[in-house]
Design a protein around this motif. Sequence first.
Motif, PDB file in Angstrom:
ATOM      1  N   ALA A   3       1.756  -4.743   3.141  1.00  0.00           N
ATOM      2  CA  ALA A   3       2.815  -3.906   3.700  1.00  0.00           C
ATOM      3  C   ALA A   3       2.538  -2.493   3.205  1.00  0.00           C
ATOM      4  O   ALA A   3       1.601  -2.270   2.431  1.00  0.00           O
ATOM      5  N   ALA A   4       3.336  -1.517   3.629  1.00  0.00           N
ATOM      6  CA  ALA A   4       3.005  -0.134   3.264  1.00  0.00           C
ATOM      7  C   ALA A   4       4.255   0.724   3.123  1.00  0.00           C
ATOM      8  O   ALA A   4       5.292   0.475   3.748  1.00  0.00           O
ATOM      9  N   VAL A   5       4.099   1.756   2.302  1.00  0.00           N
ATOM     10  CA  VAL A   5       5.080   2.824   2.133  1.00  0.00           C
ATOM     11  C   VAL A   5       4.380   4.116   2.537  1.00  0.00           C
ATOM     12  O   VAL A   5       3.272   4.395   2.051  1.00  0.00           O
ATOM     13  N   LEU A   6       4.985   4.898   3.414  1.00  0.00           N
ATOM     14  CA  LEU A   6       4.328   6.066   3.991  1.00  0.00           C
ATOM     15  C   LEU A   6       4.902   7.365   3.443  1.00  0.00           C
ATOM     16  O   LEU A   6       6.067   7.429   3.032  1.00  0.00           O
ATOM     17  N   GLN A   7       4.080   8.405   3.460  1.00  0.00           N
ATOM     18  CA  GLN A   7       4.520   9.746   3.078  1.00  0.00           C
ATOM     19  C   GLN A   7       4.601  10.585   4.340  1.00  0.00           C
ATOM     20  O   GLN A   7       3.611  10.748   5.054  1.00  0.00           O
ATOM     21  N   LEU A   8       5.793  11.119   4.626  1.00  0.00           N
ATOM     22  CA  LEU A   8       6.006  11.945   5.803  1.00  0.00           C
ATOM     23  C   LEU A   8       6.031  13.422   5.425  1.00  0.00           C
ATOM     24  O   LEU A   8       6.281  13.779   4.267  1.00  0.00           O
ATOM     25  N   PRO A  26       5.936  -2.384  12.300  1.00  0.00           N
ATOM     26  CA  PRO A  26       5.661  -3.624  11.563  1.00  0.00           C
ATOM     27  C   PRO A  26       5.021  -3.376  10.210  1.00  0.00           C
ATOM     28  O   PRO A  26       4.029  -2.655  10.085  1.00  0.00           O
ATOM     29  N   GLY A  27       5.608  -3.977   9.176  1.00  0.00           N
ATOM     30  CA  GLY A  27       5.048  -3.910   7.841  1.00  0.00           C
ATOM     31  C   GLY A  27       5.293  -2.624   7.088  1.00  0.00           C
ATOM     32  O   GLY A  27       4.836  -2.480   5.953  1.00  0.00           O
ATOM     33  N   ILE A  28       6.010  -1.663   7.677  1.00  0.00           N
ATOM     34  CA  ILE A  28       6.293  -0.402   6.991  1.00  0.00           C
ATOM     35  C   ILE A  28       7.656  -0.521   6.312  1.00  0.00           C
ATOM     36  O   ILE A  28       8.671  -0.759   6.956  1.00  0.00           O
ATOM     37  N   LEU A  29       7.658  -0.343   4.991  1.00  0.00           N
ATOM     38  CA  LEU A  29       8.843  -0.645   4.190  1.00  0.00           C
ATOM     39  C   LEU A  29       9.686   0.576   3.855  1.00  0.00           C
ATOM     40  O   LEU A  29      10.902   0.462   3.692  1.00  0.00           O
ATOM     41  N   GLY A  30       9.052   1.735   3.688  1.00  0.00           N
ATOM     42  CA  GLY A  30       9.819   2.879   3.236  1.00  0.00           C
ATOM     43  C   GLY A  30       8.961   4.120   3.102  1.00  0.00           C
ATOM     44  O   GLY A  30       7.905   4.228   3.742  1.00  0.00           O
ATOM     45  N   LEU A  31       9.414   5.054   2.253  1.00  0.00           N
ATOM     46  CA  LEU A  31       8.808   6.372   2.124  1.00  0.00           C
ATOM     47  C   LEU A  31       8.317   6.604   0.705  1.00  0.00           C
ATOM     48  O   LEU A  31       8.786   5.978  -0.242  1.00  0.00           O
ATOM     49  N   ARG A  32       7.403   7.568   0.580  1.00  0.00           N
ATOM     50  CA  ARG A  32       6.953   8.022  -0.731  1.00  0.00           C
ATOM     51  C   ARG A  32       7.139   9.528  -0.787  1.00  0.00           C
ATOM     52  O   ARG A  32       6.740  10.265   0.119  1.00  0.00           O
ATOM     53  N   VAL A  33       7.765  10.010  -1.858  1.00  0.00           N
ATOM     54  CA  VAL A  33       7.984  11.435  -2.088  1.00  0.00           C
ATOM     55  C   VAL A  33       7.401  11.778  -3.450  1.00  0.00           C
ATOM     56  O   VAL A  33       7.607  11.049  -4.426  1.00  0.00           O
ATOM     57  N   THR A  34       6.652  12.869  -3.528  1.00  0.00           N
ATOM     58  CA  THR A  34       6.115  13.338  -4.804  1.00  0.00           C
ATOM     59  C   THR A  34       6.861  14.606  -5.210  1.00  0.00           C
ATOM     60  O   THR A  34       6.796  15.607  -4.501  1.00  0.00           O
ATOM     61  N   ARG A  56      20.905   7.164   5.105  1.00  0.00           N
ATOM     62  CA  ARG A  56      21.681   6.702   6.261  1.00  0.00           C
ATOM     63  C   ARG A  56      21.097   5.418   6.832  1.00  0.00           C
ATOM     64  O   ARG A  56      21.832   4.514   7.248  1.00  0.00           O
ATOM     65  N   HIS A  57      19.783   5.295   6.826  1.00  0.00           N
ATOM     66  CA  HIS A  57      19.121   4.137   7.423  1.00  0.00           C
ATOM     67  C   HIS A  57      18.653   3.114   6.384  1.00  0.00           C
ATOM     68  O   HIS A  57      17.937   2.174   6.745  1.00  0.00           O
ATOM     69  N   ARG A  58      19.045   3.318   5.117  1.00  0.00           N
ATOM     70  CA  ARG A  58      18.704   2.384   4.045  1.00  0.00           C
ATOM     71  C   ARG A  58      17.199   2.189   3.923  1.00  0.00           C
ATOM     72  O   ARG A  58      16.696   1.075   3.785  1.00  0.00           O
ATOM     73  N   VAL A  59      16.469   3.295   3.983  1.00  0.00           N
ATOM     74  CA  VAL A  59      15.014   3.273   3.837  1.00  0.00           C
ATOM     75  C   VAL A  59      14.676   3.569   2.377  1.00  0.00           C
ATOM     76  O   VAL A  59      14.987   4.662   1.885  1.00  0.00           O
ATOM     77  N   PRO A  60      14.058   2.661   1.642  1.00  0.00           N
ATOM     78  CA  PRO A  60      13.725   2.925   0.239  1.00  0.00           C
ATOM     79  C   PRO A  60      12.768   4.104   0.112  1.00  0.00           C
ATOM     80  O   PRO A  60      11.907   4.326   0.955  1.00  0.00           O
ATOM     81  N   VAL A  61      12.923   4.849  -0.987  1.00  0.00           N
ATOM     82  CA  VAL A  61      12.061   5.996  -1.277  1.00  0.00           C
ATOM     83  C   VAL A  61      11.433   5.791  -2.648  1.00  0.00           C
ATOM     84  O   VAL A  61      12.133   5.671  -3.657  1.00  0.00           O
ATOM     85  N   CYS A  62      10.099   5.743  -2.682  1.00  0.00           N
ATOM     86  CA  CYS A  62       9.355   5.685  -3.938  1.00  0.00           C
ATOM     87  C   CYS A  62       9.057   7.109  -4.382  1.00  0.00           C
ATOM     88  O   CYS A  62       8.686   7.949  -3.569  1.00  0.00           O
ATOM     89  N   LEU A  63       9.204   7.360  -5.676  1.00  0.00           N
ATOM     90  CA  LEU A  63       9.092   8.717  -6.200  1.00  0.00           C
ATOM     91  C   LEU A  63       7.990   8.825  -7.241  1.00  0.00           C
ATOM     92  O   LEU A  63       8.005   8.104  -8.245  1.00  0.00           O
ATOM     93  N   LEU A  64       7.034   9.715  -6.993  1.00  0.00           N
ATOM     94  CA  LEU A  64       6.094  10.114  -8.027  1.00  0.00           C
ATOM     95  C   LEU A  64       6.715  11.322  -8.711  1.00  0.00           C
ATOM     96  O   LEU A  64       6.683  12.433  -8.184  1.00  0.00           O
ATOM     97  N   LEU A  93       0.849  -1.195   0.000  1.00  0.00           N
ATOM     98  CA  LEU A  93       0.000   0.000   0.000  1.00  0.00           C
ATOM     99  C   LEU A  93       0.883   1.244   0.000  1.00  0.00           C
ATOM    100  O   LEU A  93       1.889   1.306   0.712  1.00  0.00           O
ATOM    101  N   VAL A  94       0.489   2.227  -0.803  1.00  0.00           N
ATOM    102  CA  VAL A  94       1.243   3.478  -0.894  1.00  0.00           C
ATOM    103  C   VAL A  94       0.364   4.596  -0.352  1.00  0.00           C
ATOM    104  O   VAL A  94      -0.752   4.806  -0.824  1.00  0.00           O
ATOM    105  N   SER A  95       0.861   5.297   0.648  1.00  0.00           N
ATOM    106  CA  SER A  95       0.040   6.327   1.273  1.00  0.00           C
ATOM    107  C   SER A  95       0.064   7.613   0.455  1.00  0.00           C
ATOM    108  O   SER A  95       0.977   7.878  -0.324  1.00  0.00           O
ATOM    109  N   HIS A  96      -0.992   8.390   0.645  1.00  0.00           N
ATOM    110  CA  HIS A  96      -1.145   9.690  -0.011  1.00  0.00           C
ATOM    111  C   HIS A  96      -1.998  10.539   0.920  1.00  0.00           C
ATOM    112  O   HIS A  96      -3.007  10.056   1.436  1.00  0.00           O
TER     113      HIS A  96
END
Length: 286
Positions: free
Chosen positions: A70-75, A93-101, A126-134, A46-49
Amino acid sequence: MEIIDAHLHLPRTQRPWDHGDESFLDLQGELLVAQLDAAGVDVAVLVSHPLFAPGAGCEAAVARHPDRLAAVLQLDETARDVAEQVARLRTRPGILGLRVTTTWPPGNSGRLRAGAYETLLAAAERHRVPVCLLATGDLPGVAVIARAHPSLPLVVDHLGLAQPPYQTPDDPAWRDLAHLLALAEFPNVSVKLSGAPTLSAVPYPYPDVWPHLRQVLDAFGVDRCMWATDQHRVSGRLPGLDPLPRYPGYHSYAQGLHYLLDRLDLSPAEQAALFGGTARRVLGVP
């Protein structure tokens, strides 16, 4: 073979739901898992928006279905403690990474180049957190990030191309594909093939899409490409947005899977990577 959909949102129900937020979230999760079961898909990311897929709802759905979602969150990149939020992300738990637009809201591309996301991106690297990019219409912006953060795993959503129904495709639809292919030089950049059938001018199984996707697979290697659908955008069933009439690029969930799964010119090894292995390795699907 395990199948992972690397990009989905929680679906909107067909009729209004007036029975409370908790039961609505239960219903969304049940609808999504039933959809996965019907198509034979094992896991969805799941990709948050902030508008139609709030992070709290995605995280709650993952907690309800930890073996399927699982999920990717936008901060909020402007938060004073954003670096600390990134550092704690993978402990959830289940949170894989970040989403940036980078292309929405308007001006985000300029903010990116001005350093507005630097604290978030540096912490993610630094923490090896994947970032998904729109990054629709701004694929050169992905190159800026990839060059500045060479050990940060980056994933380009939707091939970086404008896709219906909420965007008007370029003319021709694959006009900016060269900008995506240019990103293959960066070993930390991967690609989701999500939404590709929306750019087809012919019916299922969308043979005119395949030559373009083959270019992507050849440029990046299948170990940096992952199958995904973004089906609830494709079907016009994103919560908070009005229902959409059928449009030329509409396709069912099963069609969004089998147009690729049934291709005879994908080897078993390519299938294993494309439909699950890359998502496991790059996104860290548990």
